[in-house]
Design a protein around this motif. Structure first.
Motif, mmCIF file in Angstrom:
data_model
loop_
_atom_site.group_PDB
_atom_site.id
_atom_site.type_symbol
_atom_site.label_atom_id
_atom_site.label_comp_id
_atom_site.label_asym_id
_atom_site.label_seq_id
_atom_site.Cartn_x
_atom_site.Cartn_y
_atom_site.Cartn_z
ATOM 1 N N THR A 57 -15.985 51.690 -23.724
ATOM 2 C CA THR A 57 -14.691 51.223 -24.219
ATOM 3 C C THR A 57 -14.065 52.208 -25.195
ATOM 4 O O THR A 57 -12.843 52.347 -25.254
ATOM 5 N N SER A 58 -14.882 52.911 -25.965
ATOM 6 C CA SER A 58 -14.360 53.697 -27.082
ATOM 7 C C SER A 58 -13.439 54.833 -26.640
ATOM 8 O O SER A 58 -12.681 55.371 -27.453
ATOM 9 N N GLY A 59 -13.446 55.194 -25.350
ATOM 10 C CA GLY A 59 -12.552 56.256 -24.878
ATOM 11 C C GLY A 59 -11.259 55.774 -24.270
ATOM 12 O O GLY A 59 -10.474 56.585 -23.770
ATOM 13 N N GLY A 60 -11.001 54.438 -24.330
ATOM 14 C CA GLY A 60 -9.848 53.907 -23.613
ATOM 15 C C GLY A 60 -8.813 53.194 -24.460
ATOM 16 O O GLY A 60 -8.084 52.326 -23.951
ATOM 17 N N PHE A 61 -8.691 53.574 -25.728
ATOM 18 C CA PHE A 61 -7.765 52.873 -26.627
ATOM 19 C C PHE A 61 -6.322 53.351 -26.445
ATOM 20 O O PHE A 61 -6.051 54.422 -25.889
ATOM 21 N N LEU A 62 -5.396 52.542 -26.981
ATOM 22 C CA LEU A 62 -3.968 52.779 -26.752
ATOM 23 C C LEU A 62 -3.369 53.858 -27.655
ATOM 24 O O LEU A 62 -2.254 54.303 -27.392
ATOM 25 N N VAL A 96 -7.183 59.793 -22.263
ATOM 26 C CA VAL A 96 -8.088 58.761 -21.750
ATOM 27 C C VAL A 96 -8.801 59.259 -20.491
ATOM 28 O O VAL A 96 -10.010 59.040 -20.314
ATOM 29 N N CYS A 97 -8.081 59.952 -19.630
ATOM 30 C CA CYS A 97 -8.701 60.497 -18.421
ATOM 31 C C CYS A 97 -9.735 61.563 -18.757
ATOM 32 O O CYS A 97 -10.819 61.617 -18.140
ATOM 33 N N ASP A 98 -9.433 62.409 -19.732
ATOM 34 C CA ASP A 98 -10.417 63.407 -20.170
ATOM 35 C C ASP A 98 -11.655 62.718 -20.742
ATOM 36 O O ASP A 98 -12.800 63.136 -20.472
ATOM 37 N N ASN A 99 -11.436 61.685 -21.554
ATOM 38 C CA ASN A 99 -12.557 60.924 -22.102
ATOM 39 C C ASN A 99 -13.404 60.343 -20.975
ATOM 40 O O ASN A 99 -14.643 60.337 -21.046
ATOM 41 N N ALA A 100 -12.743 59.838 -19.945
ATOM 42 C CA ALA A 100 -13.455 59.220 -18.827
ATOM 43 C C ALA A 100 -14.368 60.216 -18.130
ATOM 44 O O ALA A 100 -15.509 59.880 -17.768
ATOM 45 N N THR A 101 -13.882 61.432 -17.952
ATOM 46 C CA THR A 101 -14.705 62.457 -17.311
ATOM 47 C C THR A 101 -15.976 62.699 -18.108
ATOM 48 O O THR A 101 -17.087 62.754 -17.552
ATOM 49 N N ARG A 102 -15.837 62.846 -19.424
ATOM 50 C CA ARG A 102 -17.009 63.080 -20.273
ATOM 51 C C ARG A 102 -17.945 61.872 -20.266
ATOM 52 O O ARG A 102 -19.176 62.020 -20.279
ATOM 53 N N THR A 103 -17.361 60.687 -20.255
ATOM 54 C CA THR A 103 -18.169 59.467 -20.247
ATOM 55 C C THR A 103 -19.034 59.383 -18.997
ATOM 56 O O THR A 103 -20.239 59.102 -19.061
ATOM 57 N N LEU A 104 -18.445 59.614 -17.857
ATOM 58 C CA LEU A 104 -19.193 59.541 -16.609
ATOM 59 C C LEU A 104 -20.254 60.624 -16.545
ATOM 60 O O LEU A 104 -21.361 60.400 -16.035
ATOM 61 N N GLU A 105 -19.950 61.800 -17.069
ATOM 62 C CA GLU A 105 -20.931 62.885 -17.099
ATOM 63 C C GLU A 105 -22.114 62.540 -18.004
ATOM 64 O O GLU A 105 -23.223 63.058 -17.804
ATOM 65 N N GLY A 109 -23.579 59.749 -18.094
ATOM 66 C CA GLY A 109 -24.430 58.766 -17.443
ATOM 67 C C GLY A 109 -24.006 57.333 -17.618
ATOM 68 O O GLY A 109 -24.739 56.411 -17.234
ATOM 69 N N ILE A 110 -22.837 57.108 -18.219
ATOM 70 C CA ILE A 110 -22.292 55.760 -18.360
ATOM 71 C C ILE A 110 -21.531 55.443 -17.082
ATOM 72 O O ILE A 110 -20.734 56.246 -16.609
ATOM 73 N N GLY A 111 -21.746 54.242 -16.535
ATOM 74 C CA GLY A 111 -21.325 54.013 -15.159
ATOM 75 C C GLY A 111 -19.960 53.429 -14.946
ATOM 76 O O GLY A 111 -19.468 53.395 -13.807
ATOM 77 N N ALA A 112 -19.294 52.908 -16.009
ATOM 78 C CA ALA A 112 -18.020 52.220 -15.824
ATOM 79 C C ALA A 112 -17.144 52.447 -17.042
ATOM 80 O O ALA A 112 -17.600 52.923 -18.090
ATOM 81 N N LEU A 113 -15.862 52.091 -16.897
ATOM 82 C CA LEU A 113 -14.870 52.391 -17.927
ATOM 83 C C LEU A 113 -13.995 51.176 -18.193
ATOM 84 O O LEU A 113 -13.647 50.443 -17.260
ATOM 85 N N LYS A 114 -13.634 50.990 -19.461
ATOM 86 C CA LYS A 114 -12.665 49.956 -19.806
ATOM 87 C C LYS A 114 -11.511 50.586 -20.561
ATOM 88 O O LYS A 114 -11.723 51.379 -21.481
ATOM 89 N N ILE A 115 -10.288 50.230 -20.157
ATOM 90 C CA ILE A 115 -9.089 50.755 -20.790
ATOM 91 C C ILE A 115 -8.312 49.599 -21.403
ATOM 92 O O ILE A 115 -8.245 48.499 -20.834
ATOM 93 N N LYS A 116 -7.733 49.843 -22.563
ATOM 94 C CA LYS A 116 -6.943 48.827 -23.244
ATOM 95 C C LYS A 116 -5.552 48.724 -22.612
ATOM 96 O O LYS A 116 -4.943 49.729 -22.225
#
Length: 392
Positions: free
Chosen positions: A163-168, A175-184, A186-193
């Motif tokens: 969640t911490s990479g998807g704030f408003l 947010v998309c850049d954060n998502a790339t790092r998150t998935l790399e 090993g975290i499997g899913a994403l939540k966006i505000k």
């Protein structure tokens, strides 16, 4: 001449020894102000109800016993409430001195009734929660087991989402850049505000993230209670083609009927519960069939003792469990849930503990460390603004 020896018969007479194996000698309660690297904004900021979040106040409870064991627990508050939690915990903590720390359910009731004049939910039970978590940590350490194993784990890893990479407060490009790092990582899913004044902008942001990560990455959204019923219907309908795992808090947390209407109307699962502060409040969601995904927060509802009560009800109703925040606690509780759950990955508490939780393959993994498996860092001590010891 031979000598026969009669077989030894075990003594089955009841023992008259006291059942108490240890006693609490001291409790230290501390308020820790954890600064956040950047001010955090969700929909409540854009609707003018709250200011950006700059810190989290953590209530730490450390319990010591005659035998030399120590239990570590914590709760938290965001934006306001930290001093109230500490003050209440200090008032009721003397009730623990001399008690057997293994009697957790009885001690929870004793502490809650010691302060019942201010209620059995909200700040009062959140204060008790930190103590309750410390008692469970201590009990698992006495057994030499990770807390999840003491409770009876169904699995050694749990699906996790960030969640911490998807704030408003961040652009959708960030947010998309954060998502790339998150998935790399090993975290499997994403939540966006979501929950901006312009719902079309919400849809644009979520669509952009879906296009960025592709169709196979599980994706959730969270409106933080900022839609009314009509707007929630329009928003969920617009988001349905994006194949979301859930829409979180589309309505006021206490609007069980409104959530139930959404759950009946749409294929996308509805999630809520993080802002509720008692088991009784969550039971209203269950009674109305208002959620597909229930999101209790152990520090908010009174600790692990209360969480386990709610988890039993949730299991009986075949709800998906996705505890809110505090992954250091909730990993253990989710691992002990019968149906495949989710754990929310937040990196905010990382400076407070020496240990890091391992993520790989889209899952968060239990370690073999006993109890919660975390120990406080020097920074936690440095950020302590007040500390009170009761007993020895």
């Amino acid at each position: 001449m031979t000598t026969s020896t009669a077989p030894t018969v075990p003594d089955t007479r009841p023992s008259r020894a006291a059942a108490v194996v240890d006693r609490i000698t001291g409790v230290t309660l501390s308020s820790v102000t954890l600064p956040l690297a950047n001010p955090i904004s969700d929909a409540k900021v854009f609707t003018g109800r709250q200011k950006p979040m700059t810190e989290v106040v953590v209530l730490v409870a450390e319990i010591r016993t005659e035998s030399g064991l120590e239990g570590f627990g914590f709760g938290y508050s965001k934006r306001a409430g930290g001093p109230a939690q500490l003050a209440h915990a200090v008032e009721v903590a003397p009730e623990l001195i001399g008690e057997d720390p293994s009697d957790i359910a009885r001690l929870w009731t004793k502490l809650v009734w010691a302060g019942a004049s201010v209620g059995r939910s909200g700040a009062s039970t959140q204060a008790v929660a930190a103590i309750d978590v410390a008692l469970w940590d201590l009990k698992a350490k006495r057994a030499g087991l990770p807390l999840a194993k003491l409770l009876g784990a169904h699995r050694d890893s749990v699906r996790c989402y960030d969640t911490s990479g998807g704030f408003l407060h961040e652009t959708i490009e960030q947010v998309c850049d954060n998502a790339t790092r998150t998935l790399e990582a090993g975290i499997g899913a994403l939540k966006i505000k979501v929950g901006l004044p312009d719902t079309a902008e919400d849809v644009r942001r979520v669509t952009a993230l879906r296009e960025h990560v592709g169709p196979d990455v599980p994706l959730m959204v969270d409106a933080n209670q900022q839609w009314d019923r009509a707007r929630a219907v329009r928003a969920v309908r617009a988001l349905e083609p994006l194949d979301l795992v859930w829409v979180e808090e589309p309505l006021d947390a206490y609007d069980a009927e409104g959530h139930a209407d959404l759950a009946r109307t749409f294929d996308t699962p509805i999630a809520s519960g993080e802002m509720l502060t008692s088991v009784a409040e969550h039971l209203e969601l269950v009674r109305h069939r208002a959620v597909d995904v229930i999101q209790p927060d152990a520090p908010r509802i009174g600790g692990i003792t209360q969480f386990l009560k709610l988890a039993t009800v949730a299991e009986q109703h075949h709800l998906t469990l996705a505890p809110h925040f505090a992954m250091e606690i909730h990993l253990h509780l989710a691992a002990a849930y019968a149906h495949e759950p989710w754990v929310e990955h937040f990196d905010w508490f990382a400076p407070l503990f020496h240990e890091e939780l391992e993520t790989s393959g889209g899952r968060m993994h239990l370690s073999d460390r006993p109890g919660l498996g975390v120990t406080p860092t020097d920074r936690l001590r440095a950020w302590t603004t007040r500390s009170v010891t009761v007993g020895a």
